[in-house]
Scaffold this motif. Structure first.
Motif, PDB file in Angstrom:
ATOM      1  N   GLN A 256       0.820  -1.209   0.000  1.00 39.42           N
ATOM      2  CA  GLN A 256       0.000   0.000   0.000  1.00 39.42           C
ATOM      3  C   GLN A 256       0.857   1.264   0.000  1.00 39.42           C
ATOM      4  O   GLN A 256       0.460   2.284  -0.568  1.00 39.42           O
ATOM      5  N   ALA A 257       2.030   1.209   0.622  1.00 40.01           N
ATOM      6  CA  ALA A 257       2.906   2.375   0.664  1.00 40.01           C
ATOM      7  C   ALA A 257       3.541   2.651  -0.691  1.00 40.01           C
ATOM      8  O   ALA A 257       3.932   3.784  -0.978  1.00 40.01           O
ATOM      9  N   PHE A 258       3.655   1.622  -1.526  1.00 44.35           N
ATOM     10  CA  PHE A 258       4.285   1.782  -2.833  1.00 44.35           C
ATOM     11  C   PHE A 258       3.313   2.288  -3.901  1.00 44.35           C
ATOM     12  O   PHE A 258       3.736   2.834  -4.921  1.00 44.35           O
ATOM     13  N   MET A 259       2.021   2.082  -3.677  1.00 44.10           N
ATOM     14  CA  MET A 259       1.038   2.432  -4.706  1.00 44.10           C
ATOM     15  C   MET A 259       1.119   3.889  -5.149  1.00 44.10           C
ATOM     16  O   MET A 259       1.154   4.183  -6.351  1.00 44.10           O
ATOM     17  N   PRO A 260       1.146   4.871  -4.210  1.00 45.21           N
ATOM     18  CA  PRO A 260       1.201   6.258  -4.670  1.00 45.21           C
ATOM     19  C   PRO A 260       2.474   6.596  -5.430  1.00 45.21           C
ATOM     20  O   PRO A 260       2.467   7.450  -6.320  1.00 45.21           O
ATOM     21  N   TRP A 261       3.590   5.948  -5.103  1.00 46.38           N
ATOM     22  CA  TRP A 261       4.841   6.194  -5.808  1.00 46.38           C
ATOM     23  C   TRP A 261       4.740   5.733  -7.261  1.00 46.38           C
ATOM     24  O   TRP A 261       5.249   6.404  -8.168  1.00 46.38           O
ATOM     25  N   MET A 262       4.095   4.615  -7.455  1.00 41.22           N
ATOM     26  CA  MET A 262       3.946   4.121  -8.821  1.00 41.22           C
ATOM     27  C   MET A 262       2.948   4.961  -9.601  1.00 41.22           C
ATOM     28  O   MET A 262       3.162   5.285 -10.764  1.00 41.22           O
ATOM     29  N   SER A 281       6.027 -12.701   0.064  1.00 44.34           N
ATOM     30  CA  SER A 281       4.645 -12.537  -0.391  1.00 44.34           C
ATOM     31  C   SER A 281       4.348 -11.102  -0.780  1.00 44.34           C
ATOM     32  O   SER A 281       3.739 -10.826  -1.825  1.00 44.34           O
ATOM     33  N   GLU A 282       4.784 -10.176   0.053  1.00 45.45           N
ATOM     34  CA  GLU A 282       4.507  -8.760  -0.190  1.00 45.45           C
ATOM     35  C   GLU A 282       5.374  -8.223  -1.316  1.00 45.45           C
ATOM     36  O   GLU A 282       4.923  -7.444  -2.164  1.00 45.45           O
ATOM     37  N   GLU A 283       6.637  -8.648  -1.335  1.00 45.93           N
ATOM     38  CA  GLU A 283       7.552  -8.105  -2.340  1.00 45.93           C
ATOM     39  C   GLU A 283       7.153  -8.524  -3.747  1.00 45.93           C
ATOM     40  O   GLU A 283       7.287  -7.753  -4.688  1.00 45.93           O
ATOM     41  N   ARG A 284       6.653  -9.722  -3.897  1.00 49.02           N
ATOM     42  CA  ARG A 284       6.272 -10.105  -5.261  1.00 49.02           C
ATOM     43  C   ARG A 284       5.036  -9.338  -5.735  1.00 49.02           C
ATOM     44  O   ARG A 284       4.893  -9.057  -6.922  1.00 49.02           O
ATOM     45  N   ARG A 285       4.148  -8.982  -4.805  1.00 50.24           N
ATOM     46  CA  ARG A 285       3.009  -8.148  -5.207  1.00 50.24           C
ATOM     47  C   ARG A 285       3.482  -6.774  -5.661  1.00 50.24           C
ATOM     48  O   ARG A 285       2.957  -6.197  -6.623  1.00 50.24           O
ATOM     49  N   ILE A 286       4.469  -6.224  -4.959  1.00 51.79           N
ATOM     50  CA  ILE A 286       5.042  -4.936  -5.355  1.00 51.79           C
ATOM     51  C   ILE A 286       5.708  -5.060  -6.715  1.00 51.79           C
ATOM     52  O   ILE A 286       5.582  -4.176  -7.572  1.00 51.79           O
ATOM     53  N   ALA A 287       6.404  -6.167  -6.926  1.00 49.65           N
ATOM     54  CA  ALA A 287       7.059  -6.388  -8.222  1.00 49.65           C
ATOM     55  C   ALA A 287       6.039  -6.505  -9.343  1.00 49.65           C
ATOM     56  O   ALA A 287       6.269  -6.010 -10.457  1.00 49.65           O
ATOM     57  N   TRP A 288       4.914  -7.159  -9.079  1.00 50.00           N
ATOM     58  CA  TRP A 288       3.855  -7.217 -10.090  1.00 50.00           C
ATOM     59  C   TRP A 288       3.345  -5.822 -10.426  1.00 50.00           C
ATOM     60  O   TRP A 288       3.139  -5.476 -11.590  1.00 50.00           O
ATOM     61  N   MET A 289       3.101  -5.008  -9.400  1.00 49.19           N
ATOM     62  CA  MET A 289       2.642  -3.633  -9.632  1.00 49.19           C
ATOM     63  C   MET A 289       3.661  -2.863 -10.454  1.00 49.19           C
ATOM     64  O   MET A 289       3.305  -2.102 -11.360  1.00 49.19           O
ATOM     65  N   ALA A 290       4.934  -3.054 -10.132  1.00 52.03           N
ATOM     66  CA  ALA A 290       5.987  -2.364 -10.873  1.00 52.03           C
ATOM     67  C   ALA A 290       5.945  -2.750 -12.343  1.00 52.03           C
ATOM     68  O   ALA A 290       6.067  -1.881 -13.235  1.00 52.03           O
ATOM     69  N   GLY A 294       5.548  -0.246 -15.714  1.00 51.01           N
ATOM     70  CA  GLY A 294       6.772  -0.049 -16.485  1.00 51.01           C
ATOM     71  C   GLY A 294       7.966   0.364 -15.642  1.00 51.01           C
ATOM     72  O   GLY A 294       8.863   1.066 -16.125  1.00 51.01           O
ATOM     73  N   ILE A 295       7.975  -0.074 -14.391  1.00 51.25           N
ATOM     74  CA  ILE A 295       9.048   0.270 -13.460  1.00 51.25           C
ATOM     75  C   ILE A 295       9.887  -0.978 -13.202  1.00 51.25           C
ATOM     76  O   ILE A 295       9.344  -2.073 -13.004  1.00 51.25           O
ATOM     77  N   ARG A 296      11.207  -0.846 -13.205  1.00 49.63           N
ATOM     78  CA  ARG A 296      12.072  -1.985 -12.926  1.00 49.63           C
ATOM     79  C   ARG A 296      12.036  -2.336 -11.441  1.00 49.63           C
ATOM     80  O   ARG A 296      12.023  -1.441 -10.585  1.00 49.63           O
ATOM     81  N   PHE A 297      12.055  -3.622 -11.155  1.00 48.18           N
ATOM     82  CA  PHE A 297      12.099  -4.130  -9.785  1.00 48.18           C
ATOM     83  C   PHE A 297      13.484  -4.716  -9.536  1.00 48.18           C
ATOM     84  O   PHE A 297      13.876  -5.702 -10.154  1.00 48.18           O
ATOM     85  N   ILE A 298      14.245  -4.068  -8.625  1.00 48.87           N
ATOM     86  CA  ILE A 298      15.566  -4.549  -8.219  1.00 48.87           C
ATOM     87  C   ILE A 298      15.572  -4.561  -6.688  1.00 48.87           C
ATOM     88  O   ILE A 298      15.531  -3.504  -6.068  1.00 48.87           O
ATOM     89  N   PRO A 299      15.632  -5.730  -6.050  1.00 48.83           N
ATOM     90  CA  PRO A 299      15.522  -5.761  -4.587  1.00 48.83           C
ATOM     91  C   PRO A 299      16.646  -5.005  -3.883  1.00 48.83           C
ATOM     92  O   PRO A 299      17.791  -5.020  -4.335  1.00 48.83           O
ATOM     93  N   HIS A 300      16.291  -4.356  -2.773  1.00 53.19           N
ATOM     94  CA  HIS A 300      17.303  -3.801  -1.865  1.00 53.19           C
ATOM     95  C   HIS A 300      17.799  -4.939  -0.990  1.00 53.19           C
ATOM     96  O   HIS A 300      17.007  -5.721  -0.462  1.00 53.19           O
ATOM     97  N   GLY A 301      19.115  -5.064  -0.805  1.00 56.88           N
ATOM     98  CA  GLY A 301      19.622  -6.244  -0.117  1.00 56.88           C
ATOM     99  C   GLY A 301      20.775  -6.012   0.825  1.00 56.88           C
ATOM    100  O   GLY A 301      21.720  -6.808   0.825  1.00 56.88           O
ATOM    101  N   TRP A 302      20.754  -4.943   1.601  1.00 60.26           N
ATOM    102  CA  TRP A 302      21.820  -4.686   2.581  1.00 60.26           C
ATOM    103  C   TRP A 302      21.451  -5.449   3.852  1.00 60.26           C
ATOM    104  O   TRP A 302      21.077  -4.887   4.861  1.00 60.26           O
ATOM    105  N   ASN A 303      21.540  -6.807   3.816  1.00 56.86           N
ATOM    106  CA  ASN A 303      21.098  -7.550   4.991  1.00 56.86           C
ATOM    107  C   ASN A 303      21.935  -8.809   5.240  1.00 56.86           C
ATOM    108  O   ASN A 303      23.089  -8.692   5.617  1.00 56.86           O
ATOM    109  N   THR A 304      21.396 -10.007   5.039  1.00 57.52           N
ATOM    110  CA  THR A 304      22.060 -11.242   5.458  1.00 57.52           C
ATOM    111  C   THR A 304      22.038 -12.267   4.330  1.00 57.52           C
ATOM    112  O   THR A 304      21.412 -12.066   3.281  1.00 57.52           O
TER     113      THR A 304
END
Length: 376
Positions: A256-262, A281-290, A294-304
């Motif tokens: 829901q937070a990504f919708m207005p940005w798109m 589950s949530e990230e793939r829905r965001i990727a579908w919206m992207a 016409g927006i590229r989906f590249i995960p942020h990954g500063w983690n583990t």
């Protein structure tokens, strides 16, 4: 297969610097591992981008909702947790904790079906993907030496971020980027992350546009977090006028937070973090919206290592996701995995083909960085 208990353990002792103005120390905890234990003995792995005390508190709140639940229904169980948390902190540490649970449930689903998570997400478009080495900026000569060393390890794409960039003057910014381009060469991809989500970031739209114009001189692939993370209108203007692609979204949680940005066309590249956004589950829905925008989906990954494994599977499931972030020099990626990630001769990472995440943690190394916690 039912959820019996969920354990967590914070990673400490080798926490990498984050570039934050309130800099991280080695014993600070910002990454927490999750293990979902089931009544049949199977264990799923997850990762959360937040302090272990917050994750422990979140698990205590969530326990009545997840205990005894079906461990093979990640989307339904995660959505149940989200829906019941509207009044107790939607989008904050509770959502981060649910992210780790969701990743672990997908891992269990894959183990139970004998399939890699990427295939369960709908199919694998690729068997390997290019990782970009993610490292902090420094003064030009030190940055050049660091990049040369990382390039010697086999990386062929690089992102430099934070440090003095945008915090001294325009000449310093140009010198940093010029040194980076000279170090990696014209054949490698180079990305720049200003770190606009740092505390009290003061640079605005005009600085960002002028800087984007400078970055184009060095063939920078994208400009990340050029503005404060809530400046959606300025991001939309910047994306429209910038000669380089504009990336962001790592601090947002839930679709829901990504919708207005798109809808506002504010980004060329969207970068949700699977360890905080709500999980796979949530990230793939965001990727579908992207995809639909016409927006590229590249995960942020500063983690583990667990977060990286999840990103690899997500990258396999989306045709346009040709990069994943690789935090260089972190034992929480390079050491805790029993089947360590290795670049091939082309600087690519194989996407795990084993069941679930295809990741096994080294229990002794995990104990080393979690104070001997009984996670697994």
């Amino acid at each position: 297969m039912k959820i019996r208990e969920i354990r967590c353990a914070g990673l400490r002792g080798a926490t990498p610097e984050g570039g934050w103005s309130n800099e991280l120390r080695p014993d600070d905890c910002v990454h927490t591992l999750i293990a979902v234990h089931t009544d049949e003995g199977a264990v799923g792995l997850g990762s959360v981008f937040t302090n272990d005390a917050l994750v422990q508190a979140a698990l205590a709140v969530l326990e009545p909702l997840y205990r005894g639940e079906n461990a093979l229904e990640p989307e339904r169980v995660s959505e149940k947790l989200h829906q019941h948390m509207f009044w107790l902190g939607r989008g904050g540490s509770l959502t981060h904790a649910i992210s780790g649970i969701d990743i672990a449930l997908w891992d269990l689903f894959g183990q139970a079906t004998g399939q890699p998570v990427g295939r369960l997400l709908g199919g694998r478009y690729r068997d390997r993907v290019q990782p970009y080495a993610s490292l902090l900026m420094d003064e030009p000569s030190k940055l050049r030496d660091h990049l040369l060393a990382v390039k010697a390890e086999g990386f062929r794409a690089f992102k430099i971020g934070w440090g003095p960039f945008g915090r001294v003057n325009a000449a310093t910014d140009r010198a940093i980027v010029q040194a980076a381009r000279e170090a990696v060469g014209a054949e490698c991809r180079l990305m720049v992350d200003a770190g606009g989500s740092d505390a009290f970031w003061t640079n605005g739209y005009k600085w960002a546009l002028n800087t984007a114009t400078m970055l184009a001189d060095y063939d920078v692939h994208w400009f990340e977090e050029a503005l404060p993370p809530d400046a959606i209108e300025d991001y939309a203007k910047l994306r429209e006028h910038s000669p380089v692609s504009i990336a962001g979204g790592e601090v947002l949680t839930r679709r829901q937070a990504f919708m207005p940005w798109m809808a506002a066309r504010a980004l060329d590249i969207v970068q949700p973090d699977v360890t905080k956004v709500g999980g796979i589950s949530e990230e793939r829905r965001i990727a579908w919206m992207a995809q639909e925008h016409g927006i590229r989906f590249i995960p942020h990954g500063w983690n583990t290592a667990v977060g990286l494994a999840a990103d690899l599977h997500l990258a396999s499931a989306f045709p346009g996701t040709d990069l994943v972030e690789y935090l260089t020099g972190s034992p929480f990626i390079d050491e805790i995995s029993a089947n360590q990630f290795k670049l091939d001769a082309d600087g690519m990472l194989a996407i795990p083909s084993g069941p679930g995440l295809g990741l096994e943690l080294d229990p002794e190394i995990v104990k080393k960085y979690t104070g001997g916690a009984n996670l697994l």
